[in-house]
Scaffold this active site. Structure first.
Site, short mmCIF file in Angstrom:
data_model
loop_
_atom_site.label_atom_id
_atom_site.label_comp_id
_atom_site.label_asym_id
_atom_site.label_seq_id
_atom_site.Cartn_x
_atom_site.Cartn_y
_atom_site.Cartn_z
N CYS A 236 0.94 -1.13 -0.02
CA CYS A 236 0.03 -0.03 0.03
C CYS A 236 0.87 1.32 0.06
O CYS A 236 1.29 1.77 -1.22
CB CYS A 236 -1.03 -0.14 1.19
SG CYS A 236 -2.36 1.07 1.05
N HIS B 171 -3.64 -5.96 2.07
CA HIS B 171 -3.52 -6.15 3.65
C HIS B 171 -3.98 -7.61 3.79
O HIS B 171 -4.03 -8.44 3.06
CB HIS B 171 -4.09 -4.88 4.10
CG HIS B 171 -3.74 -3.63 3.89
ND1 HIS B 171 -2.62 -3.20 4.18
CD2 HIS B 171 -4.30 -2.74 3.03
CE1 HIS B 171 -2.57 -1.81 3.86
NE2 HIS B 171 -3.55 -1.59 3.19
#
EC number: 6.3.5.13
Length: 265
Positions: free
Chosen positions: A110, A208
């Site tokens: 990310c 994630h």
């Protein structure tokens, strides 16, 4: 000369017997969100179960850079976290780029995935330059892309994770995505069906979850590559108990994957 040669051989033998791997966790204080530190824990434990000795170096802003680096793992963070680490990341950019070019495996999630690209422009218009390892750039948007995610990868099979990001990432010509997503998933930008990016042995992704506990093939790629770079070959030395624990972890990962893919976005 012979004495120096003997010492070098002895040191090399000692290093091989130790089977050490130096693992860097990059900015865990600022870039550790949605359980991304679980990736570090997964690498450490799986490396041990293969009979290696992982040594963890947690590198935060202003710390001394480790003398030896066999793998780098970085997580996601809020925009202000990215802003805090950017200056320090640029100070280390040449060293990290050199490691990438030498084939050191890296996994960036990310926020650090974005900063390993060319630039990240926040939704407020602030432009954060990246370090240019991955050929991609990101522009923040008001609408977030959130939900469980499955992507299809030629090298790692289906990868299961969880995305939560507002940045729209576009890959540049010649950059390989980590995988492709189906039409109901968003991935890099919600338009071109790509997710993540790969260059050298560097992987960037929005996954994630954390991603590695549910995707042992991806974790083992990082470990195997790190070992091969340092020692020339991947040669696990395992007890029966270690093999049994590794098999149990893989079984739990498969069960977690099965649950994740049935959950709605």
């Amino acid at each position: 000369m012979n004495g120096s040669s003997d010492i070098s051989k002895a040191n090399a033998t000692f290093e091989n017997e130790n089977r050490v791997l130096d693992i860097v966790s990059l900015y865990p204080k600022d870039m550790n969100i949605y359980g991304d530190y679980g990736n570090v824990l997964t690498i450490m434990r799986r490396a041990e179960l293969y009979g290696y000795k992982p040594v963890l170096h947690e590198y935060n802003v202003g710390d001394l850079w480790p003398e030896r680096v066999d793998m780098i793992l970085g997580g996601g963070g809020q925009d202000h976290g990215q802003s805090r680490v950017t200056e320090d990341l640029f100070a280390r950019a040449d060293a990290i780029r050199g490691l990438a070019e030498d084939g050191v495996p890296m996994l960036m999630i990310c926020g650090l995935y974005q900063l390993f690209g060319e630039y990240f422009e926040t939704v407020e218009g602030q432009k954060l330059q990246g370090i240019g390892i991955l050929g991609e750039h990101t522009v923040g948007q008001d609408v977030r892309m959130i939900g469980n995610l499955v992507e299809h990868s030629a090298d790692f099979g289906d990868i299961v994770g969880y995305e939560n990001h507002s940045g729209r990432t576009s890959l540049e010509d010649g950059t390989q995505p980590l995988g492709l997503v189906d039409s109901e998933n968003c991935g890099n930008n919600g338009k071109d069906h790509t997710e993540g990016a790969r260059k050298y042995n560097v992987i960037g992704t929005y996954m994630h979850g954390s991603v590695l506990p549910k995707n042992p093939r991806l974790a083992d790629f990082l470990i195997r590559t790190a070992v091969q770079n340092r020692y020339g070959e991947f040669s696990p030395k395992q007890t029966d108990a270690q093999r049994a624990e590794l098999a149990k972890l893989d079984e739990l990962a498969e069960r977690a994957r099965e649950v994740a893919v049935t959950r709605p976005r």
